[in-house]
Enzyme design. Structure first.
Site, mmCIF file in Angstrom:
data_model
loop_
_atom_site.group_PDB
_atom_site.id
_atom_site.type_symbol
_atom_site.label_atom_id
_atom_site.label_comp_id
_atom_site.label_asym_id
_atom_site.label_seq_id
_atom_site.Cartn_x
_atom_site.Cartn_y
_atom_site.Cartn_z
ATOM 1 N N GLU A 78 -17.340 -1.096 23.443
ATOM 2 C CA GLU A 78 -18.461 -0.947 22.491
ATOM 3 C C GLU A 78 -19.133 0.427 22.567
ATOM 4 O O GLU A 78 -19.828 0.828 21.626
ATOM 5 C CB GLU A 78 -19.486 -2.065 22.714
ATOM 6 C CG GLU A 78 -18.928 -3.428 22.298
ATOM 7 C CD GLU A 78 -19.867 -4.574 22.644
ATOM 8 O OE1 GLU A 78 -20.468 -4.523 23.735
ATOM 9 O OE2 GLU A 78 -19.979 -5.499 21.835
ATOM 10 N N TYR A 118 0.824 -1.205 0.000
ATOM 11 C CA TYR A 118 0.000 0.000 0.000
ATOM 12 C C TYR A 118 0.860 1.258 0.000
ATOM 13 O O TYR A 118 1.924 1.291 0.587
ATOM 14 C CB TYR A 118 -0.888 0.047 1.246
ATOM 15 C CG TYR A 118 -1.553 -1.238 1.612
ATOM 16 C CD1 TYR A 118 -1.832 -2.196 0.650
ATOM 17 C CD2 TYR A 118 -1.916 -1.499 2.924
ATOM 18 C CE1 TYR A 118 -2.452 -3.383 0.991
ATOM 19 C CE2 TYR A 118 -2.538 -2.691 3.267
ATOM 20 C CZ TYR A 118 -2.801 -3.630 2.299
ATOM 21 O OH TYR A 118 -3.404 -4.785 2.641
#
Ligand code: NI
Length: 404
Positions: A374, A299
């Site tokens: 979360e 990349y």
């Protein structure tokens, strides 16, 4: 002000987002095989009434939310693949796919972009332009972003800017981190094969010992960064595998080495193959050995566009408060294929903190006990939604595609 509605909506959908995240977490899939995940994503986006394109670059999904008024198009990007790691967390939503785990948080990335779609769908009638939600395969191994672009993900409608985000276990949960300019390295892959002449370990003078040559190459490569590269310019040369020989008394014919080369600028990246090969060539010639050298560019570096970073910084402060955004001045030498989008359009990649000591969430990415807080999922969804809406409706971003 959209801000208050965005915050409220993000908290309203929190439980649903956590349910989606746990479902994805329990069913991790390897790169290019994200069949279940992409079906789940597509279904959710269709429920929202978006234009959904599936099977983009095999398992990718692209959905478009068209605003009522004409304008630009901004892309929000997520990655869906997991890692070949056996999960060691003891949670009810533990991986049910043996040997695979969402140890890099891509389950969270997928969920918060779904969350952004849920939030932004409410603003359709006020929106100038479009939002594209992109879910790509295979970030970890082979650059799914590049294949998404080649499969037309940035067209119909044409994308003008892109934002992506990654969970970050060293930044406190509830905060995001932004970085102006170069942020993540180009992670290139090198393979070096050194050929000598095999023979008896007791007769080195009749052989060409590739182990001895490989050791010299290895040691000289250690001085490449310290002696040949400007000390203020970050670079890494790591040899991570050396293989050669079969037994204690035979000089082998060949030694193989493999490693990673990391740079933050195109200029230095272009110099690297030559600098490395010079060392290999000189040492091999001095020892009558021969070699093969493969420099495999992966990349490009993640280089953030300043206008886009400023947009995310502002949106982050609006959603999380002034203290909720950390502006870092140091890049990391990890890689991310979000860079492929940045080669086409101005883009910002930012990090979402998930470090929470009280909840015991302190493990690093790619650790078999990595887990996220979360609570950050609706927050990240809100920051993405706020960024997109500001970009489209306030036209704060210039068309400048130059990267600083
Ligand atoms: Ni990742």
């Amino acid at each position: 002000m959209y801000k208050d509605i965005i915050i409220e909506k993000s908290q309203e959908i929190k439980d649903e987002l956590i349910r989606i995240r746990r479902d994805i977490h329990a069913h991790p899939e390897p790169g290019r095989k994200e069949f279940r995940t992409s079906a789940l994503v597509a279904e959710k986006l269709k429920e929202l009434g978006l234009e959904v394109r599936t099977n983009v670059a095999e398992t990718g999904v692209v959905a478009t939310l068209r605003g009522k008024y004409p304008g630009k198009t901004i892309l929000l990007r997520a990655d869906m693949d997991s890692l070949p790691i056996t999960e060691k967390n003891d949670v009810e939503y533990k991986s049910q796919n043996p040997g695979y785990m969402h140890a890099c948080g891509h389950d969270a990335h997928t969920t918060w972009v779904i969350g952004a779609a849920m939030i932004l769908s409410q603003f359709k009638d006020q929106m100038h332009g479009n939002v594209k939600f992109l879910f790509q395969p295979d970030e970890e191994i082979d650059g799914g972003a590049d294949r998404m672009i080649k499969d037309g993900a940035l067209e119909n409608p044409h994308v003008d800017a892109a934002i992506g985000a990654h969970v970050w276990p060293t930044v406190e949960s509830g905060k995001i981190g932004v970085k102006y300019g170069p942020m993540m390295a180009a992670p290139d892959h090198i393979t070096i094969k050194i050929y000598g002449k095999a023979g008896h370990g007791a007769e080195p003078h009749n052989c060409i010992d590739p182990i001895s040559v490989a050791c010299q190459v290895y040691m000289s490569l250690q001085t490449l960064v310290s002696r040949r590269i400007n000390p203020v310019e970050p670079a890494v040369v790591t040899i991570a595998r050396i293989t050669g020989g079969t037994t204690h008394n035979a000089i082998p014919e060949k030694v193989e080495m493999e490693g990673t080369v990391r740079t933050l600028t195109n200029e230095l990246r272009e110099r690297m193959p030559h600098l490395i090969e010079n060392i290999i060539k000189g040492i091999c010639e001095a020892n009558n050995a021969t070699y093969e050298f493969i420099y495999d560019p992966h990349y490009p570096a993640v280089i953030n566009n300043s206008d886009m970073v400023a947009l995310v910084e502002k949106a982050g402060k609006a959603i999380l408060g002034e203290d909720g955004v950390v502006v870092t001045d140091k890049p990391t030498m990890g890689g991310e294929d979000f860079s492929y989008f940045q080669q086409k359009v101005p883009g910002a990649f930012f990090i979402v903190g998930t470090y929470n000591k009280e909840k015991g969430l302190t493990n690093s990415l790619h650790n078999p006990k990595f887990n996220i807080d979360e609570d950050i999922i609706p927050l990240a969804a809100a920051v993405l939604a706020q960024s997109a809406l500001t970009y489209l409706n306030e036209g704060k971003c210039s068309n400048d595609t130059s990267r600083t």
